[in-house]
Design a protein around this motif. Structure first.
Motif, short mmCIF file in Angstrom:
data_model
loop_
_atom_site.label_atom_id
_atom_site.label_comp_id
_atom_site.label_asym_id
_atom_site.label_seq_id
_atom_site.Cartn_x
_atom_site.Cartn_y
_atom_site.Cartn_z
N ALA A 140 9.31 21.89 5.08
CA ALA A 140 10.47 21.18 4.12
C ALA A 140 10.14 19.70 3.57
CB ALA A 140 12.08 21.47 5.00
N TYR A 141 9.18 18.92 4.29
CA TYR A 141 8.98 17.93 3.32
C TYR A 141 8.27 17.10 2.92
CZ TYR A 141 13.82 16.66 5.70
OH TYR A 141 14.80 17.03 7.12
N ALA A 142 7.31 16.40 2.01
CA ALA A 142 6.44 15.13 2.10
C ALA A 142 7.01 14.04 2.30
CB ALA A 142 5.94 15.87 0.80
N LEU A 143 5.89 13.50 3.32
CA LEU A 143 6.47 12.31 3.35
C LEU A 143 5.34 11.07 2.71
CD1 LEU A 143 8.20 9.87 5.35
CD2 LEU A 143 6.30 10.70 7.20
N LEU A 144 6.29 9.48 1.72
CA LEU A 144 5.22 8.68 1.33
C LEU A 144 5.61 7.56 1.73
CD1 LEU A 144 5.43 11.19 -0.71
CD2 LEU A 144 5.33 9.21 -2.20
N ALA A 145 4.54 6.29 2.40
CA ALA A 145 4.85 5.19 3.04
C ALA A 145 5.17 4.14 1.90
CB ALA A 145 4.39 5.12 3.87
N VAL A 146 5.50 3.25 1.52
CA VAL A 146 5.40 2.33 1.16
C VAL A 146 5.15 0.95 1.49
CG1 VAL A 146 7.49 1.94 -0.19
CG2 VAL A 146 5.52 0.73 -1.30
N GLN A 147 4.36 0.35 2.18
CA GLN A 147 4.04 -0.76 3.45
C GLN A 147 3.98 -2.17 2.25
OE1 GLN A 147 5.09 0.12 7.05
NE2 GLN A 147 6.32 1.85 6.05
N GLY A 148 3.67 -3.03 3.52
CA GLY A 148 3.83 -4.30 2.66
C GLY A 148 5.20 -5.76 2.40
N PRO A 149 4.19 -6.53 2.39
CA PRO A 149 4.98 -7.25 2.07
C PRO A 149 5.62 -7.25 0.71
CG PRO A 149 3.32 -8.89 2.20
CD PRO A 149 2.89 -7.24 2.42
N GLY A 203 0.89 -1.53 -0.46
CA GLY A 203 -0.10 -0.12 0.28
C GLY A 203 1.11 1.46 0.12
N LEU A 204 0.36 1.94 -0.51
CA LEU A 204 1.08 3.45 -0.81
C LEU A 204 0.35 4.84 0.00
CD1 LEU A 204 2.91 5.79 -1.80
CD2 LEU A 204 1.53 4.96 -3.90
N PHE A 205 0.97 5.22 0.98
CA PHE A 205 -0.11 6.08 2.11
C PHE A 205 0.86 7.96 1.63
CE2 PHE A 205 -0.16 2.20 3.79
CZ PHE A 205 -1.39 2.25 5.08
N THR A 238 11.34 2.80 8.09
CA THR A 238 10.20 2.35 9.56
C THR A 238 8.41 1.83 8.87
OG1 THR A 238 10.32 4.34 9.48
CG2 THR A 238 11.64 4.15 11.45
N GLY A 239 7.72 1.97 9.82
CA GLY A 239 6.09 2.43 9.34
C GLY A 239 5.18 2.26 11.20
N TYR A 240 4.06 1.95 10.86
CA TYR A 240 2.89 1.95 11.29
C TYR A 240 1.97 1.11 11.23
CZ TYR A 240 0.81 3.98 14.50
OH TYR A 240 -0.19 5.15 16.12
N THR A 241 2.18 -0.07 10.49
CA THR A 241 1.18 -1.18 9.91
C THR A 241 1.82 -2.04 10.48
OG1 THR A 241 2.77 -1.82 7.98
CG2 THR A 241 1.21 0.23 7.70
N GLY A 242 2.77 -2.86 10.83
CA GLY A 242 3.14 -4.02 11.42
C GLY A 242 3.80 -4.84 10.34
N GLU A 243 3.78 -4.21 8.95
CA GLU A 243 4.38 -5.00 7.74
C GLU A 243 5.37 -5.12 7.94
OE1 GLU A 243 3.33 -7.26 6.68
OE2 GLU A 243 1.02 -7.42 7.76
N ASP A 244 6.78 -5.39 6.90
CA ASP A 244 7.93 -4.27 6.37
C ASP A 244 7.94 -3.30 5.28
OD1 ASP A 244 10.50 -4.00 5.86
OD2 ASP A 244 11.11 -5.75 4.16
N GLY A 245 8.03 -2.31 5.42
CA GLY A 245 8.20 -0.93 4.50
C GLY A 245 9.28 0.00 4.65
N PHE A 246 8.88 1.23 4.12
CA PHE A 246 9.18 2.07 3.84
C PHE A 246 9.41 3.65 3.95
CE2 PHE A 246 11.14 -1.36 1.37
CZ PHE A 246 12.97 -1.29 2.23
N GLU A 247 9.88 4.18 5.04
CA GLU A 247 9.30 5.83 4.62
C GLU A 247 10.30 6.53 4.03
OE1 GLU A 247 6.31 5.63 8.52
OE2 GLU A 247 7.80 6.37 8.64
N LEU A 248 9.79 7.98 3.27
CA LEU A 248 9.75 8.26 2.19
C LEU A 248 9.49 9.86 2.32
CD1 LEU A 248 9.39 5.89 -1.11
CD2 LEU A 248 11.64 5.55 0.37
#
Length: 372
Positions: A145-154, A49-51, A191-201
């Motif tokens: 100064a930042y936007a933050l996108l997260a891609v989370q899941g296997p 998923g993309l947040f 890092t993330g807030y879903t319980g899955e592997d993932g990344f915050e950009l």
């Protein structure tokens, strides 16, 4: 623009073009869901998923005294964090009450990025500035100064790997490194807030749309979908992760919340709240006033924050977060309860849902753990 007008992220027009249902969250207009929140939740658990998390509050602390300032201002041992690593921690009041829970990234020897919850970003910024007196460090508001996108899941490592030559395999959980993703300069954090592997950009706001589109395209074959705040909440609830304003507040110390491990008394020097937290630690060791537990419904009715937890006709606690769990297929909740009823399998525990005492099973948190 009136002060009551919600703030919009750099991705606002894109969310609307995708048909997102928008909601006011901590003064920001944010996507709640794009379609089915259950489908979005399941995509993160099984695919990706993309947040958009651009509402989070980034505060840069820099200078020769940055580590000393953060060790004084926060409860964790921040000076012991190596460059390129991150730490979950909290900022407390003098009385030990939690002002916010935070992630602190050490970017280099003298630069840290503190990421606060959207609702508390100004409070944290003000507290850090106030506590910086006498330290050779600057506290800078970098929320714009930042936007933050997260891609989370296997599938997220494979999706991201197709867009960057950064060493993702070598990037540990709670670590971050500068890199380029789809040609966009980014801080890539595992890092993330879903319980899955993932990344915050973390990227510059003007690059947010370009990066979102690149991630969407790269994730097409892997089943990546855009995700809103609604499924973020059910994902973090299943993973037993606390939410400020629900499980955490100024009325609670980290020890009350079962998170005493984040308080590092062994670090050198004083820190804000040390004396009060030492007392709270002693109280919790003797007999915690209440314990944070998981509750799983036997029926279909969904508990909500503020509902009473009952046993034997007595109120023994209160629900802090509740929702249907797509993964378990049952309603679940986190609740603070009396220690006498906190053991997994405790008999006769229920939740008062509009006058009806619905039976619930007490379980250890988290409800869900991903397979490594």
């Amino acid at each position: 623009m009136s002060s009551t007008e919600p703030r919009r992220t750099a991705l606002d027009a894109l969310h609307r073009s995708l048909g997102a249902t928008m909601t006011d969250f901590a003064g920001w207009d944010m996507p709640l869901r794009y379609g089915s929140e259950r489908d979005e939740h399941n995509a993160v658990r099984t695919r990706a998923g993309l947040f958009d998390l651009s509402h989070m509050g980034e505060i840069t602390v820099t200078g020769p005294g940055a580590a000393a300032l953060l060790d004084f201002a926060l409860v964790g041992n921040i000076g012991g964090v190596k460059p390129g690593r991150a730490r979950y921690t909290m900022i407390c009041r003098e009385d030990g009450g939690i002002l916010d829970d935070l992630i602190v990234y050490r970017l280099d020897d003298t630069t840290y990025m503190v990421v606060a919850n959207a609702s508390n970003a100004q409070v944290v910024l003000d507290a850090l500035r106030e506590r910086s007196a006498g330290f050779d460090a600057e506290v800078r508001d970098d929320r714009d100064a930042y936007a933050l996108l997260a891609v989370q899941g296997p599938e997220s490592p494979a999706i991201l790997a197709s867009l960057t030559d950064a060493d993702l395999d070598g990037l540990k959980y709670y670590a971050g490194l500068p890199g380029t993703v789809a040609g966009v300069p980014a801080l890539i954090a595992r890092t993330g807030y879903t319980g899955e592997d993932g990344f915050e950009l973390f990227v510059r706001p003007e690059h947010a749309v370009e990066l979102w589109q690149a991630l969407t395209k790269a994730g097409e074959g892997a089943g990546l979908v855009p995700c809103g705040l609604s499924c973020r909440d059910t994902l973090r609830l299943e993973a037993g992760m606390p939410l400020y304003g629900n499980e955490l507040s100024t009325a609670l110390t980290p020890f009350d919340a079962g998170l005493g491990r984040v308080v590092k008394f062994e670090k050198e020097g004083d820190f804000v709240g040390r004396a009060a937290l030492a007392e709270a630690a002693e109280r919790a060791a003797a007999r915690p006033p209440r314990v944070l537990v998981g509750l799983v419904a036997e029926g279909r009715r969904v508990p909500r924050a503020g509902y009473a937890v009952v046993a034997g006709g007595e109120v023994i606690g209160e629900v802090t977060s509740g929702a249907p769990s797509p993964t378990l297929g049952k309603p679940i909740a986190m609740a603070y309860v009396d220690p006498a009823h906190a053991e997994p399998g405790a008999e006769g525990v229920g939740v008062d849902i509009r006058g009806s005492h619905e039976p619930y099973e007490v379980v250890a948190l988290p409800f869900y753990k991903r397979r490594k």
